[in-house]
Design a protein around this motif. Structure first.
Motif, PDB file in Angstrom:
ATOM      1  N   LEU A 153      30.965 -16.061  14.004  1.00 40.02           N
ATOM      2  CA  LEU A 153      30.709 -17.774  13.657  1.00 40.02           C
ATOM      3  C   LEU A 153      32.447 -18.956  13.642  1.00 40.02           C
ATOM      4  O   LEU A 153      32.945 -17.645  14.041  1.00 40.02           O
ATOM      5  N   PHE A 154      31.955 -19.234  13.222  1.00 42.77           N
ATOM      6  CA  PHE A 154      33.966 -20.291  13.897  1.00 42.77           C
ATOM      7  C   PHE A 154      35.056 -19.267  12.762  1.00 42.77           C
ATOM      8  O   PHE A 154      36.027 -19.768  13.666  1.00 42.77           O
ATOM      9  N   ASP A 155      34.527 -18.227  12.649  1.00 40.37           N
ATOM     10  CA  ASP A 155      36.027 -17.387  11.727  1.00 40.37           C
ATOM     11  C   ASP A 155      36.673 -16.939  13.339  1.00 40.37           C
ATOM     12  O   ASP A 155      37.451 -15.897  12.955  1.00 40.37           O
ATOM     13  N   TYR A 156      35.310 -16.036  14.107  1.00 41.09           N
ATOM     14  CA  TYR A 156      36.049 -15.142  15.055  1.00 41.09           C
ATOM     15  C   TYR A 156      35.639 -15.377  16.328  1.00 41.09           C
ATOM     16  O   TYR A 156      36.108 -15.063  17.132  1.00 41.09           O
ATOM     17  N   TYR A 157      34.180 -16.311  16.426  1.00 37.14           N
ATOM     18  CA  TYR A 157      33.185 -16.396  17.963  1.00 37.14           C
ATOM     19  C   TYR A 157      34.666 -16.799  18.434  1.00 37.14           C
ATOM     20  O   TYR A 157      34.783 -16.262  20.195  1.00 37.14           O
ATOM     21  N   PHE A 158      35.829 -18.075  18.225  1.00 36.08           N
ATOM     22  CA  PHE A 158      36.431 -18.301  19.631  1.00 36.08           C
ATOM     23  C   PHE A 158      37.500 -17.258  19.648  1.00 36.08           C
ATOM     24  O   PHE A 158      37.501 -17.150  20.766  1.00 36.08           O
ATOM     25  N   GLU A 159      38.123 -16.150  18.780  1.00 34.58           N
ATOM     26  CA  GLU A 159      38.717 -15.224  19.425  1.00 34.58           C
ATOM     27  C   GLU A 159      38.042 -14.200  19.994  1.00 34.58           C
ATOM     28  O   GLU A 159      38.992 -14.017  21.020  1.00 34.58           O
ATOM     29  N   LEU A 160      36.607 -14.335  19.910  1.00 41.44           N
ATOM     30  CA  LEU A 160      35.984 -12.855  20.898  1.00 41.44           C
ATOM     31  C   LEU A 160      36.043 -13.358  22.470  1.00 41.44           C
ATOM     32  O   LEU A 160      35.526 -13.203  23.464  1.00 41.44           O
ATOM     33  N   LYS A 161      35.640 -15.105  22.664  1.00 40.59           N
ATOM     34  CA  LYS A 161      35.217 -16.060  24.162  1.00 40.59           C
ATOM     35  C   LYS A 161      37.107 -15.627  24.278  1.00 40.59           C
ATOM     36  O   LYS A 161      36.750 -15.828  25.934  1.00 40.59           O
ATOM     37  N   ARG A 162      38.057 -16.200  23.452  1.00 41.15           N
ATOM     38  CA  ARG A 162      39.013 -15.773  24.619  1.00 41.15           C
ATOM     39  C   ARG A 162      39.504 -14.521  24.466  1.00 41.15           C
ATOM     40  O   ARG A 162      40.184 -14.552  25.656  1.00 41.15           O
ATOM     41  N   GLN A 163      38.719 -13.206  24.515  1.00 40.41           N
ATOM     42  CA  GLN A 163      39.302 -12.090  25.013  1.00 40.41           C
ATOM     43  C   GLN A 163      38.395 -12.310  26.125  1.00 40.41           C
ATOM     44  O   GLN A 163      39.120 -11.276  27.019  1.00 40.41           O
ATOM     45  N   GLN A 164      37.048 -12.287  26.611  1.00 38.10           N
ATOM     46  CA  GLN A 164      36.802 -13.017  27.341  1.00 38.10           C
ATOM     47  C   GLN A 164      37.324 -13.167  28.287  1.00 38.10           C
ATOM     48  O   GLN A 164      37.371 -12.806  29.592  1.00 38.10           O
ATOM     49  N   ALA A 165      37.642 -14.273  28.279  1.00 34.82           N
ATOM     50  CA  ALA A 165      38.180 -15.101  28.981  1.00 34.82           C
ATOM     51  C   ALA A 165      40.125 -14.436  29.702  1.00 34.82           C
ATOM     52  O   ALA A 165      39.741 -14.142  31.027  1.00 34.82           O
ATOM     53  N   GLU A 166      40.581 -13.596  29.164  1.00 41.26           N
ATOM     54  CA  GLU A 166      41.246 -12.749  29.471  1.00 41.26           C
ATOM     55  C   GLU A 166      40.893 -11.247  30.378  1.00 41.26           C
ATOM     56  O   GLU A 166      42.219 -11.877  31.031  1.00 41.26           O
ATOM     57  N   GLY A 167      39.780 -11.569  30.485  1.00 35.96           N
ATOM     58  CA  GLY A 167      38.965 -10.235  31.348  1.00 35.96           C
ATOM     59  C   GLY A 167      38.794 -10.734  32.544  1.00 35.96           C
ATOM     60  O   GLY A 167      39.596 -10.443  33.425  1.00 35.96           O
ATOM     61  N   MET A 168      38.524 -12.567  32.848  1.00 34.78           N
ATOM     62  CA  MET A 168      38.683 -13.426  34.229  1.00 34.78           C
ATOM     63  C   MET A 168      40.033 -13.543  34.104  1.00 34.78           C
ATOM     64  O   MET A 168      40.126 -13.502  35.448  1.00 34.78           O
ATOM     65  N   PHE A 169      41.245 -13.589  33.188  1.00 31.62           N
ATOM     66  CA  PHE A 169      42.282 -13.828  34.119  1.00 31.62           C
ATOM     67  C   PHE A 169      42.581 -12.857  34.542  1.00 31.62           C
ATOM     68  O   PHE A 169      43.786 -12.965  35.687  1.00 31.62           O
ATOM     69  N   GLN A 170      42.526 -11.411  34.238  1.00 31.33           N
ATOM     70  CA  GLN A 170      43.002 -10.320  35.116  1.00 31.33           C
ATOM     71  C   GLN A 170      42.228 -10.074  36.259  1.00 31.33           C
ATOM     72  O   GLN A 170      42.697  -9.331  36.941  1.00 31.33           O
TER      73      GLN A 170
END
Lengths: 399, 308
Positions: free
Chosen positions: A219-236
């Motif tokens: 939920l709102f307490d973790y979803y955002f961090e998980l999505k940020r980690q996912q974005a990192e994959g695309m940044f790399q």
């Protein structure tokens, strides 16, 4: 397993070439549903299974939604997984595409680009994959059968790279690339096997000694961090795509960057385009250059991640730019690639005159005559210092 | 199959641990725990989006002691088919040596309705998994909306009772028969009230080679509207009234696994729940009679299939 020898040229369609790549990769699991113009990929691969040329478990699912869902189950379980689709099939997968990316599952999926209904039409444009450009998949657009073959092989390495761990779409144009017979130079089976290497599963579901939970509620307490980690994959991903391409070039002699520059030296006018239309544009660039008109071509190959820096560099000498989109984005005021390139140009030291053309929807043939019109539009803009029509529909009747 | 012994079962590790966030009195975790005991070895669970899924996997915690995968609402069967196919492929490649059972849990929404195509496709392809539908007869996860499993007359938020309409107007889909028509090796209907029967069926389901399907009635406190201590009583009433017959279809052969000596009137099952209270008012005898007729017709049909 049948062996192809290196440095041997074969006549084959784009679909045939991609199916051969899949045979050589020999994934653990392929789940797919036939749809025009991808069908031959599934048919060819089914024959490889029937002939015992692969050890893959093939799942002839009842829909594309189940194809990608089965791929997710199999990839999470710990298998190397591939599928392929087109058009409505990709649209039917839409919801699940995000889940594949969100779970960081390295699924490789050739997408044989075809338009979307209505009206129903089986021919090529990029409406299908442009609709899923933000689903979190790496998207690479290929110019011809050779590149589709090479990219399918490289995609396995990109998707499974520890720094990426994202699914990859290998896009190529329906019929133009998928069905036309061309000559390609495939690698030997052993070379492909060695290049893709042994699949290393991350947190496989089937390791029952180490139970893992895939697809929880966050939920709102973790979803955002998980999505940020996912974005990192695309940044790399840009670095990894290029590293893998360099390694592949040493093996094959063919290098593919994030973008492909064609005669950009001294080009005051540059056309930006994806996929097979770039081949036609190369012909037009050659002939207009011969007439002393300084035109160049920049082909975007990796569309997600979007190669902003490479595009800025490629367009740095341009005074007028035309981006051609084989998909419309109704109401956006530009096509999808047009919007992204224009956004990149915001950071340009000197912004060029900019125009965006929608072309070839529903497989409408876009030959040299139409592309010459684009050059004429660019010349007109340079001559007057302004763009008469910032968004145009190339060659459409009744415009 | 080893005889089922409660004392021994209580010593086993639970597949689904306590601490999850399901409602007090919810039948679903009872059903899940009974079924996990039947696996008899390593097992992987696949969950359709549902109450069970959202309440047992709240990140960063999980109530599952076994590997667990949730993909989406309508694709649990295709997802499980992928896991099962990967198991075969990795087995063939010598990369895995363990025999792993695969169990799927879906609610009636994820099974009867939005997940029907995915389930049907996976059954036809013969994937070796046990599919368990915990049927609480409506979309409870989103707050009690009608499904095709909702019985005629039930009040839900999308089949409410009003001046012009007395709850759901259509009879429920017979999902057990829909699945049986796929001619898979094992299909059964079960109830958590008859736990020995349920676990025996789950053991059979895990042992057959190919797909198996268990349709398990799963009383829902807020959806059916009763006191939380009455869950098993409700499940039992469903069986005793013939509303939820306990039977199995093994290689096409129908068999009652339990038959009440005398079927109680379905009104007893309905009267114990808030969702049917409007049917019990004077002047609505026709509605009640229609529901009894539905149950009777289903029972007669089942007798015919069993060959009695």
């Amino acid at each position: 397993m049948a062996t192809t020898t290196s440095k041997r040229r074969i006549a084959i369609s784009g679909n045939g070439a991609v199916a051969q790549a899949m045979r050589q990769i020999n994934p653990h699991v392929v789940a797919a549903y036939p749809i025009t113009p991808q069908t031959d990929v599934v048919e060819d691969f089914s024959q490889f299974v029937a002939d015992g040329l692969v050890t893959t478990e093939f799942v002839p699912v009842e829909s594309e939604h189940s194809a990608i869902s089965t791929c997710i189950g199999a990839a999470a379980a710990g298998a190397r997984v591939m599928t392929a689709t087109s058009s409505q099939g990709l649209a039917l997968m839409h919801e699940v595409l995000y889940i594949a990316a969100g779970m960081r599952l390295p699924i490789v999926m050739p997408v044989v680009n075809r338009t979307l209904s209505a009206p129903i039409n089986i021919h090529g444009d990029h409406s299908d994959s442009m609709g899923s450009r933000d689903a979190g998949w790496v998207q690479i657009y290929c110019k011809n059968a050779q590149e589709a073959y090479d990219t399918a092989v490289m995609a396995v390495r990109v998707a499974e790279h520890d720094d990426v761990r994202l699914p990859v779409m290998v896009c190529y144009d329906g019929f133009i690339t998928s069905h036309a017979l061309t000559s390609i130079e495939p690698l030997a089976d052993e070379q492909v096997q060695a290049f893709v290497g042994k699949h290393k599963a991350h947190y496989p579901l089937l390791d029952t000694q180490h139970p893992v939970t895939y697809g929880p509620l966050a939920l709102f307490d973790y979803y955002f961090e998980l999505k940020r980690q996912q974005a990192e994959g695309m940044f790399q991903a840009p670095r990894v795509i290029q590293d893998v391409a360099e390694e592949y070039a040493r093996l094959s002699g063919r290098y593919y960057g994030l973008v492909e520059e064609y005669r950009l030296e001294g080009a005051e006018m540059v056309v930006v385009v994806l996929s097979s239309a770039a081949s036609t544009m190369e012909v037009v660039v050659d002939e207009t250059r011969a007439q002393g008109v300084p035109v160049g071509l920049l082909r975007v190959r990796a569309y997600r991640p979007f190669p902003r820096a490479e595009i800025l560099r490629g367009l740095s000498g341009a005074r007028a730019v035309a981006v051609l989109d084989r998909a419309d984005a109704p109401g956006a005021g530009n096509g999808p690639v047009g919007g992204d390139v224009r956004s990149a140009l915001f950071e340009a030291e000197r912004r060029p005159l900019f125009m965006n053309g929608i072309y070839g929807l529903g497989g409408r043939d876009t030959g040299p005559d139409l592309l010459r019109q684009v050059v004429e539009r660019l010349q007109g803009a340079l001559a007057t210092g302004k763009v008469a029509e910032p968004l145009f529909y190339l060659g459409v009747r009744g415009d | 199959m080893a005889p089922i012994n409660l004392k021994e079962l209580a010593k086993e590790q639970e597949g689904l641990s306590s601490g999850h966030r399901m409602c007090a009195g919810c039948a679903a975790p009872i059903v899940v725990r009974q079924i996990m005991h039947a696996a008899g070895g390593p097992v992987v669970a696949i969950n359709a989006t549902s109450c069970l899924e959202v309440t047992t996997s709240v990140y960063p915690t999980t109530a599952w002691n076994v590997p667990w995968l949730h993909n989406a609402f309508e694709n649990a069967s295709a997802t499980a088919g992928g896991v099962e196919t990967a198991l075969r492929a990795l087995w063939k490649a010598g990369e895995i040596t363990e025999d792993v059972k695969i169990v799927v849990f879906g609610g009636d929404g994820g099974t009867f309705d939005i997940g029907l195509q995915s389930l049907s496709g996976a059954l036809e392809r013969g994937h070796n998994f046990v599919y368990v539908c915990y049927d609480n007869e409506a979309y409870m996860n989103t707050g009690i909306q009608r499904s095709s499993a909702t019985p005629r007359g039930a009040s839900t938020t999308t089949s409410p009772v009003g001046r012009a309409q007395l709850g759901k107007r259509q009879t429920r889909k017979n999902m057990t028969e829909v699945v049986a028509a796929h001619r898979i090796p094992y299909v059964a209907q079960a109830s958590p009230s008859h736990w020995r029967d349920l676990i025996t069926k789950a053991q059979k389901a895990f042992q057959v080679d190919g797909p198996a399907f268990l349709n398990v009635i799963s009383p829902c406190v807020p959806g059916w509207r009763y006191e939380s201590q009455d869950t098993i009583k409700l499940a039992k009433l469903a069986v005793e009234t013939g509303y939820w017959p306990l039977y199995e279809v093994e290689d096409g052969k129908y068999r009652f696994t339990y038959k009440p000596r005398e079927r109680k009137p379905v009104a007893e099952f309905l009267a114990a729940q808030g969702r049917f209270q409007h049917l019990l008012k004077p002047g609505r005898e026709d509605e009640l009679a229609a529901m009894q007729a539905d149950v009777d017709a289903q029972w007669e049909e089942l007798l015919r299939r069993v060959g009695e």
